[in-house]
Every structure is written in C-alpha cells, then in structure tokens.
Write an enzyme that holds these catalytic residues in place. Structure first.
Site, short mmCIF file in Angstrom:
data_model
loop_
_atom_site.label_atom_id
_atom_site.label_comp_id
_atom_site.label_asym_id
_atom_site.label_seq_id
_atom_site.Cartn_x
_atom_site.Cartn_y
_atom_site.Cartn_z
N CYS A 55 8.14 -18.82 17.11
CA CYS A 55 7.09 -17.80 17.16
C CYS A 55 6.25 -18.18 16.27
CB CYS A 55 8.37 -16.39 16.99
SG CYS A 55 8.98 -16.31 15.48
N ASP B 119 10.61 -7.05 -1.12
CA ASP B 119 9.05 -8.18 -1.12
C ASP B 119 8.66 -9.07 -1.70
OD1 ASP B 119 6.44 -7.96 -0.62
OD2 ASP B 119 6.27 -6.20 -0.46
N ARG C 213 -5.95 -0.29 -3.03
CA ARG C 213 -5.01 0.45 -2.98
C ARG C 213 -4.30 0.08 -3.21
NH1 ARG C 213 -5.63 -3.79 0.80
NH2 ARG C 213 -3.70 -4.46 1.42
N ASP D 207 4.41 -3.90 7.44
CA ASP D 207 3.38 -3.50 8.00
C ASP D 207 2.85 -4.44 9.44
OD1 ASP D 207 3.50 -6.13 7.05
OD2 ASP D 207 1.78 -6.16 5.94
N CYS E 187 -3.52 -3.64 9.01
CA CYS E 187 -5.00 -3.27 7.74
C CYS E 187 -5.70 -5.20 7.74
CB CYS E 187 -3.87 -3.00 6.83
SG CYS E 187 -3.48 -1.63 7.25
N GLY F 47 0.33 -1.11 -0.12
CA GLY F 47 0.19 -0.05 0.14
C GLY F 47 0.31 1.14 -0.32
N LYS G 282 5.55 -9.21 -6.00
CA LYS G 282 5.28 -7.62 -6.10
C LYS G 282 6.20 -7.16 -6.58
CE LYS G 282 1.59 -7.48 -2.86
NZ LYS G 282 1.30 -6.62 -1.33
N SER H 2 -6.91 -8.68 -3.10
CA SER H 2 -7.60 -7.67 -1.96
C SER H 2 -6.91 -6.68 -1.72
CB SER H 2 -8.11 -8.37 -0.72
OG SER H 2 -6.37 -9.36 -0.46
N ASN H 3 -5.56 -6.94 -2.22
CA ASN H 3 -4.02 -5.90 -2.51
C ASN H 3 -4.99 -4.69 -3.47
OD1 ASN H 3 -1.68 -7.66 -2.58
ND2 ASN H 3 -2.83 -7.36 -1.21
#
Length: 348
Positions: free
Chosen positions: A315, A60, A71, A128, A184, A39, A84, A67-68
């Site tokens: 994690c 990236d 924006r 993000d 987001c 975004g 991307k 869904s991207n």
C-alpha cells in the site's frame, strides 16, 4: 473518592441533579482512550480533562505543524515539531493535575491496537483516515468496547456512538469506504468545526460514563456550520462477518523489505503474486505492478488469488497491507507478506 479540592473544582457540574456526586465519581473512575490528538482530539481532551475523567490515554505519532494551529488550539507556535501526544499530555496536566495521562507517541496499528485498547473503558476515534477508523471499530467490536466516532471536512461534521450495548458499529454505517477519500489536507476545514464536533463528542462521553441523557448510539448526527443544518439519522444494524474480529486479534504480521521483494522477483517472478490493496486512483497514480484489489474488497476476491504462490500485499505506507495480511491469514492457505514501508519508501 473525591478530595476537597476536586469537590470545589467540579462544583458547578456536580450541582446538576443528573450528575451529582455519584456522576462525578464515575467520571473520576473512568478510563478513556482518545485516538488522535489533532483537530477533534484537542477540544475533546481539554473538556474531558477539565470535567475530571480520571485516566486519559492519548495516542498519536504525529508532530505539531504550523498548518495545525488554526484549529488545534491546544498547541501554539512554540510546540511546532514536538510530539502531539506528549505535548498534549503535558499541557492537560497543567489544566487538571488530578487526571492521570498516558501518552502513546506511536501510530495506532494492528500490532498495538488490542493491547492498548483493552486498558480503557471507552474509546474515542479522532482519526482522519479510513484504515484507522475501520481498525478502531473492529478492535472495539472484538473487545466489546463502546466507541465514540467523529469526523470533519470543510464545514460539515459527523458524530455517532458505536458498539454500545450491542448497538450498530461503524461497518453498519460504512460497510466499505466511500469512493471519494478527501481529507482536510485536500478539501480544507473551517477552524471552528473541530471545536463544535469535538465538544459534542466529549458530551457523549460524559453522558455514557455517567449513564445520563440520550446518547447517539445507533444514530448519526451531521452538523453543517455553513447553513446551521443539524440532522440525525438512524443507523440500520446488520450482522457483520466473523472476519471483523479476526483481523484485530492476530498479533504477528510477516513483513518483507523492498530488497527482499526485488530478490524474489528477480529469481522467480512467476512464484510471486503482488497485490496493491490501495484504492484504484492511488494505483493509477503510481504502482509497482501486480493486481489492484482494494483492502475493503479483498475477502470478496479470494478466488482471484492463486493458492500456490507467495502473496505480497503493498500500500502507501505499509499499514493497510498489514491489515490485508491479517485478513488473508484467516481465509487464504498460502504464504502472505506485507511490503514494509509501502510504496512511499520507493523513489519514483
């Protein structure tokens, strides 16, 4: 040196007395790394490429999703499923063939952070998640690089310039992650917001490179697109501990897979000390045992970690646990390992 076509292309911004030919040549000589081509990354990349930044790196590991598209308007529906970083570089080369692009189709992580970042003059963080933001910040501190930061959620965005000429860094603003980690995907975002915030970030980059205007170094600007509120806060600077630099200069991290961990536990469970370095709400949702010590509280809890056992950090995906190993390597005398792939690779 600008060629005739470039002089014509950039004419409208070169006639600005603050920028001129000298400023445009500074833009051409600049090397900028954009971390995240989503975004925020999309408008930043488009405007910096159009402005004539000479070299732009794009990192990236994500692919374009449906869904991207509301924006991330650098992409369209034919790009769904494509890298991307590579797709952005190809599209931007059509926008400005005078710019050199390098696409890194990989995740920004403790292994590649220093090697990639040291090739660039200025870093722009469009990530993000908090683990990446802290890693980007700490890498910039370690290398002495200026960082432009931005974040978006729902109708509100933030912009700041960190580590510029000895100024505050991200940890001065957020010493530890906020208790609520809503992104987001969970909280939503209005489609135009990354455009607004991204353009501000690109503008800061141009000012920093050309040495013009007043930047957001040491300041945090917040913009609320719902009620048109714009606020600027001054960031207090505090001396950060040396561990900030240590965690990005260690190049190797010992990893073990799930099978190895199960073997260790079955043979001598009392010799293994498991640490879940995620946040408490993540631990409560699902865990594989052990104690829960957040990555960002780890160095404050050394006395709770036995020195005579194998320490295994885990994690969600294996990224934060790698950072945990690097942090502990600087202050813990025993053997420390990261669980490769994290708990997301474990069926439950």
């Amino acid at each position: 040196m600008l060629i005739k076509e470039e002089l014509n292309r950039y004419n409208r911004q070169m006639i600005l007395p603050e920028l001129g030919l000298v400023g445009q040549e500074k833009l051409k000589a600049a090397k900028v790394l954009v971390i995240g081509a989503g975004g925020l990354g999309c408008p930043i990349l488009q405007y910096l490429a159009a402005a004539g930044i000479g070299t732009i790196g794009i990192i990236d590991d994500d692919v374009v999703e449906l869904s991207n598209l509301h924006r991330q308007i650098l992409y369209n529906h034919t790009d769904i499923g494509l890298s991307k970083a590579k797709t952005a570089a190809a599209k931007l080369k059509l926008l400005n063939p005078h710019v050199n692009f390098t696409a890194y189709d990989e995740r920004f992580n403790p292994h590649n952070a220093v090697n990639i970042c040291q090739e660039y003059d200025l870093l722009i963080d469009c990530s993000d998640n908090f683990s990446t933001r802290y890693l980007v910040n700490d890498t910039c501190v370690s290398l002495g690089k200026t960082l432009i930061f931005g974040s978006i959620l729902q109708f509100e965005g933030q912009v700041a310039v960190f580590n510029h000429q000895g100024g505050p860094n991200y940890r001065d603003l957020y010493p530890t992650p906020p208790t609520e980690n809503i992104n987001c995907v969970e909280g939503g975002v209005i489609g135009i917001l990354p455009g607004i915030i991204g353009i501000y970030m690109a503008n800061e980059a141009i000012k920093l490179i050309c040495g013009i205007g007043e930047t957001l170094s040491g300041k945090l600007m917040t913009i609320n697109a719902l009620d048109n509120t714009v606020l600027v806060f001054k960031i207090a600077q505090e001396k950060q501990p040396e561990i900030v630099k240590k965690e990005v200069i260690i190049e190797t991290t010992k990893e073990i897979d799930q099978a190895t961990l199960e073997q260790w536990l079955s043979k001598s469970a009392d010799e293994v000390f498991l640490i879940d370095v995620r946040e408490d709400y993540e631990h409560e949702d699902f865990n594989i045992g052990g104690v829960n010590i957040s990555l960002y509280e780890l160095t404050n809890a050394i006395e709770n970690i036995p020195q005579d056992k194998k320490v295994v950090c885990y994690c969600q995906t294996g990224q934060r646990s790698k950072m945990a190993v690097q942090l502990l390597n600087g202050v813990y005398k025993g053997k420390v390992y990261s669980l490769k792939g994290g708990v997301s690779s474990i069926v439950h």
